[in-house]
Design a protein around this motif. Structure first.
Motif, short mmCIF file in Angstrom:
data_model
loop_
_atom_site.label_atom_id
_atom_site.label_comp_id
_atom_site.label_asym_id
_atom_site.label_seq_id
_atom_site.Cartn_x
_atom_site.Cartn_y
_atom_site.Cartn_z
N UNK A 1 2.68 -6.75 19.98
CA UNK A 1 3.07 -5.82 18.92
C UNK A 1 1.93 -4.88 18.56
N UNK A 2 2.30 -3.70 18.08
CA UNK A 2 1.35 -2.76 17.48
C UNK A 2 1.30 -3.07 15.98
N UNK A 3 0.14 -3.50 15.50
CA UNK A 3 0.01 -4.02 14.13
C UNK A 3 -0.91 -3.12 13.31
N UNK A 4 -0.55 -2.91 12.05
CA UNK A 4 -1.42 -2.24 11.10
C UNK A 4 -1.70 -3.19 9.95
N UNK A 5 -2.98 -3.49 9.73
CA UNK A 5 -3.42 -4.32 8.61
C UNK A 5 -3.92 -3.39 7.51
N UNK A 6 -3.05 -3.10 6.54
CA UNK A 6 -3.39 -2.19 5.46
C UNK A 6 -4.14 -2.95 4.37
N UNK A 7 -5.13 -2.29 3.76
CA UNK A 7 -5.94 -2.97 2.75
C UNK A 7 -6.60 -4.19 3.35
N UNK B 1 -4.67 -1.78 14.13
CA UNK B 1 -5.43 -0.86 13.28
C UNK B 1 -5.66 -1.56 11.94
N UNK B 2 -6.88 -1.46 11.44
CA UNK B 2 -7.22 -2.04 10.15
C UNK B 2 -7.68 -0.90 9.25
N UNK B 3 -7.18 -0.87 8.02
CA UNK B 3 -7.50 0.24 7.12
C UNK B 3 -7.80 -0.27 5.72
N UNK B 4 -8.80 0.36 5.09
CA UNK B 4 -9.14 0.03 3.71
C UNK B 4 -9.83 1.24 3.09
N UNK B 5 -9.63 1.41 1.78
CA UNK B 5 -10.27 2.50 1.06
C UNK B 5 -11.73 2.21 0.78
N UNK B 6 -12.10 0.92 0.70
CA UNK B 6 -13.46 0.51 0.35
C UNK B 6 -14.39 0.57 1.56
N UNK B 7 -15.50 1.31 1.47
CA UNK B 7 -16.49 1.30 2.57
C UNK B 7 -17.05 -0.09 2.82
N UNK B 8 -17.19 -0.91 1.76
CA UNK B 8 -17.66 -2.28 1.93
C UNK B 8 -16.70 -3.07 2.81
N UNK B 9 -15.40 -2.91 2.55
CA UNK B 9 -14.40 -3.63 3.33
C UNK B 9 -14.38 -3.13 4.78
N UNK B 10 -14.48 -1.83 4.97
CA UNK B 10 -14.48 -1.28 6.32
C UNK B 10 -15.65 -1.84 7.13
N UNK B 11 -16.83 -1.90 6.52
CA UNK B 11 -18.00 -2.46 7.21
C UNK B 11 -17.79 -3.93 7.53
N UNK B 12 -17.19 -4.66 6.59
CA UNK B 12 -16.94 -6.09 6.81
C UNK B 12 -15.94 -6.30 7.94
N UNK B 13 -14.86 -5.52 7.93
CA UNK B 13 -13.85 -5.65 8.97
C UNK B 13 -14.42 -5.31 10.35
N UNK C 1 -9.48 4.54 4.85
CA UNK C 1 -8.29 5.33 4.57
C UNK C 1 -7.69 4.97 3.23
N UNK C 2 -7.26 5.98 2.48
CA UNK C 2 -6.49 5.79 1.26
C UNK C 2 -5.03 5.66 1.69
N UNK C 3 -4.58 4.42 1.79
CA UNK C 3 -3.29 4.11 2.40
C UNK C 3 -3.21 4.78 3.78
N UNK C 4 -2.24 5.66 4.01
CA UNK C 4 -2.02 6.20 5.36
C UNK C 4 -2.69 7.56 5.58
N UNK D 1 2.60 2.69 -1.26
CA UNK D 1 2.55 2.03 0.03
C UNK D 1 3.94 1.91 0.65
N UNK D 2 4.90 1.40 -0.11
CA UNK D 2 6.24 1.19 0.44
C UNK D 2 6.89 2.50 0.83
N UNK D 3 6.75 3.53 0.00
CA UNK D 3 7.39 4.81 0.30
C UNK D 3 6.80 5.45 1.54
N UNK D 4 5.49 5.24 1.78
CA UNK D 4 4.86 5.80 2.96
C UNK D 4 5.04 4.93 4.20
N UNK D 5 4.96 3.62 4.02
CA UNK D 5 4.95 2.70 5.16
C UNK D 5 6.20 2.81 6.01
#
Length: 259
Positions: free
Chosen positions: A84-90, A109-121, A139-142, A198-202
């Motif tokens: 599957x093609x997976x997106x892990x949001x937040x 794909x993994x996405x988060x608004x926080x630079x700390x989280x992006x570095x951790x991921x 990313x701020x959501x999508x 999130x739901x309206x965009x996802x």
């Protein structure tokens, strides 16, 4: 434990300066104690912990997958996403996305608004040698996505509800962890604005036959959540449960799909 959705409805603005109690915000009484227990898993320095049998780096100011019942519930709902093609949001520390790749996802794909989280991921993607199948974006959501489509979008949503004029820092944060925890928005969503966006965009990023899986709990605002789901032309099915009877809590994973 039964849950009365009316307890989570918006309250009249509180004219005093004090923080409302969790009960006033519509949270079950056991949440205070459970959140304190969870907070104690945070450390002052990066650590390594095992989540669902996988070793992960956990950095300060990033939502801590270890000890988080929501993460474990979402991992149960994840299943075996082979091909599957997976997106892990937040994505936070990247726990769900990394484990999806280890379970055979074709791409993550993994996405988060926080630079700390992006570095951790990114650190956890490197730790498991998954750079060929995993990409982490700030990313701020999508906002950082364009024409990509996904078979599975997962999000450990902040389902604690607060009305417009209610404090978003009412949860009991131990003094020694001030400045170590993620922002309050990682736990509390005012008026469910993030969930609504999130739901309206996802749904527009789903491939044909694709689904969304997200977390919730018996102390979330079910009435508002279900109204958002219905307004976006989606159906909701419970695909995982994780009870914590000692606290009177139950964590849930929902699958949302176009009707």
């Amino acid at each position: 434990m039964s849950h009365d959705p009316s307890r989570s409805q918006p309250q009249e603005p509180n004219s005093s300066a004090r923080k409302p109690s969790p009960a006033e915000l519509g949270f079950d009484a056991g949440l205070d104690d459970r959140f304190r227990v969870y907070c104690e898993t945070y450390s002052a320095e990066p650590t390594v912990a095992t989540v669902a049998g996988v070793e992960l780096e956990l950095h300060p100011r990033v939502f801590r997958a270890a000890g988080a019942s929501t993460t474990l519930t979402l991992l149960e709902a994840l299943g075996e996403p082979e091909g599957l093609r997976v997106l892990d949001m937040g994505c936070g520390s990247g726990a769900v996305g990394v484990i999806a790749a280890l379970r055979g996802a074709a791409s993550v794909h993994l996405a988060d608004l926080s630079p700390d989280a992006v570095a951790n991921a990114r650190a956890n993607v490197r730790r498991h040698g998954l750079e060929d199948r995993c990409e982490v974006r700030c990313s701020d959501l999508f906002a950082a996505f364009s024409d990509e489509r996904f078979d599975l979008i997962v999000f450990n949503v902040p389902f604690l509800y607060a009305a417009e004029n209610e404090a978003t820092t009412a949860l009991p944060i131990p003094a020694h962890l001030e400045g170590r925890l993620p922002p309050a928005q990682a736990f509390i969503d005012v008026e469910y604005r993030l969930i609504r966006a999130f739901i309206s965009q996802a749904k527009t990023y789903l491939a044909p036959g694709g689904v969304i899986r997200c977390t919730f709990a018996n102390f979330g605002n079910h009435a508002v959540f279900d109204a958002i789901v219905e307004a976006n032309g989606l159906s909701r099915t419970t695909v995982a449960r994780r009870p914590e009877p000692e606290y009177g809590l139950e964590y849930l994973a929902y699958e949302l799909r176009p009707v």
